[in-house]
Design a protein around this motif. Structure first.
Motif, mmCIF file in Angstrom:
data_model
loop_
_atom_site.group_PDB
_atom_site.id
_atom_site.type_symbol
_atom_site.label_atom_id
_atom_site.label_comp_id
_atom_site.label_asym_id
_atom_site.label_seq_id
_atom_site.Cartn_x
_atom_site.Cartn_y
_atom_site.Cartn_z
ATOM 1 N N TYR A 146 0.992 -1.043 -0.583
ATOM 2 C CA TYR A 146 0.811 -0.100 0.186
ATOM 3 C C TYR A 146 0.655 1.429 0.024
ATOM 4 N N GLN A 187 -9.164 -5.196 1.140
ATOM 5 C CA GLN A 187 -9.953 -5.104 2.830
ATOM 6 C C GLN A 187 -10.107 -5.307 3.311
ATOM 7 N N SER A 188 -9.854 -5.016 4.850
ATOM 8 C CA SER A 188 -10.744 -5.548 6.216
ATOM 9 C C SER A 188 -12.407 -5.382 6.022
ATOM 10 N N LYS A 189 -12.524 -5.925 6.756
ATOM 11 C CA LYS A 189 -14.655 -5.425 7.524
ATOM 12 C C LYS A 189 -13.819 -4.725 8.284
ATOM 13 N N SER A 197 -6.093 -1.156 6.795
ATOM 14 C CA SER A 197 -7.362 -1.734 6.329
ATOM 15 C C SER A 197 -6.719 -2.843 5.433
ATOM 16 N N GLN A 198 -5.874 -3.060 4.818
ATOM 17 C CA GLN A 198 -5.395 -4.164 4.272
ATOM 18 C C GLN A 198 -4.790 -5.336 5.134
#
Length: 282
Positions: A146, A187-189, A197-198
């Motif tokens: 990222y 993407q994270s929840k 977010s990764q």
């Protein structure tokens, strides 16, 4: 060559995945070619190349570390009082002179130079502070995934401000995963409660998981393609670490990330990096 130090606002931008894909980044591991390290041992250089990390390197003694911890305690109190969080002290070398000094610290830079070579850029400083009973995790990820940097020649120094243990959420590595190149992430929840977010799934298939326990004042060093993350901190003990990011001068940074790069050793012969001055505020 970038030699003049200057102060300016960076306006650094975090790009989207689509924007990252347009950069055409070279994401592969570049091993250290150091044959005669000054501070590290040849065994440690081998570990970096083959495992993706080195750990347990003592930089500061107990007295020195108490001073750094006292400084961070005051900094954290100030940030929290202004509505920030324990994870929001980012690009700290651009704001605080004492963090700028840590980025340039001779003992740390000497270790980094033994891996990257004589010419080194320090471009990032971020406190990752897990407060007692912190439920947040850092999902499994590769830093290079990222970052708008190419090629992937960045290493991270993780300086333990507090003792980092399994109990308080020490960082974890997937040994050898850096040799696999860029690994697909998602993407994270929200319910995963991850700071980043990764997230990379099913990491056990990529290598053995190692807990990176450190005593305050010690550092670990890992490459930007090494899978790593950390669990929550259910303990009553804080776990804070300062990440210091370094790369070779040939790395090209987009989205104004280049403005935060400081020449900490040697020269920036192509002038890719801003080389800002030490901030006045400590």
């Amino acid at each position: 060559m970038s030699t003049q130090r200057k102060l300016y606002k960076t306006d650094k931008v975090m790009p989207t995945q689509e924007e990252l894909d347009r950069i055409g980044r070279v994401l592969k591991f570049f091993p250290s070619v150091s044959k005669h390290p000054n501070t590290l041992t040849l065994q440690q250089v081998w570990e970096f190349n083959n495992l993706g990390y080195i750990s347990g390197i003592t930089i500061f003694n107990e007295t020195e570390m108490r001073q750094h911890r006292k400084y961070f305690d005051s900094l954290l109190e100030d940030v929290l009082s202004q509505g920030g969080s324990s994870y929001s002290i980012i690009s700290a070398h651009m704001k605080y002179g004492k963090v700028f000094d840590l980025l340039n610290h001779p003992k740390i830079v000497s270790c980094v130079s033994d891996i990257l070579g004589e010419d080194v850029i320090g471009w990032g400083a971020h406190y990752f502070c897990k407060m007692p009973y912190d439920t947040k995790i850092v999902g499994w990820h590769q830093d290079a995934g990222y970052w708008p940097l190419t090629p992937s020649k960045t290493i991270t120094v993780w300086l333990a401000i507090d003792d980092a243990t399994v109990e308080n959420g020490a960082m974890r590595f997937v040994a050898g995963s850096h040799l696999l190149g860029h690994i697909t992430s998602r993407q994270s929840k929200p319910d995963e409660n991850s700071i980043l977010s990764q997230i990379v799934e099913d990491v056990n298939q990529y290598g053995d998981i190692v807990d990176n326990e450190l005593q305050a004042g010690e550092i670990s060093i890992h490459t930007d393609l090494l899978l790593h993350g950390s669990n929550a901190n259910p303990s009553p003990n804080r776990r804070c670490g300062l990440t210091l990011r370094y790369c070779t001068p040939d790395v090209i940074a987009s989205y104004k990330w280049d403005r935060e790069g400081v020449v900490v050793s040697g020269i920036d012969k192509d002038g890719h990096w801003g080389n800002p001055s030490r901030p006045y505020k400590d």
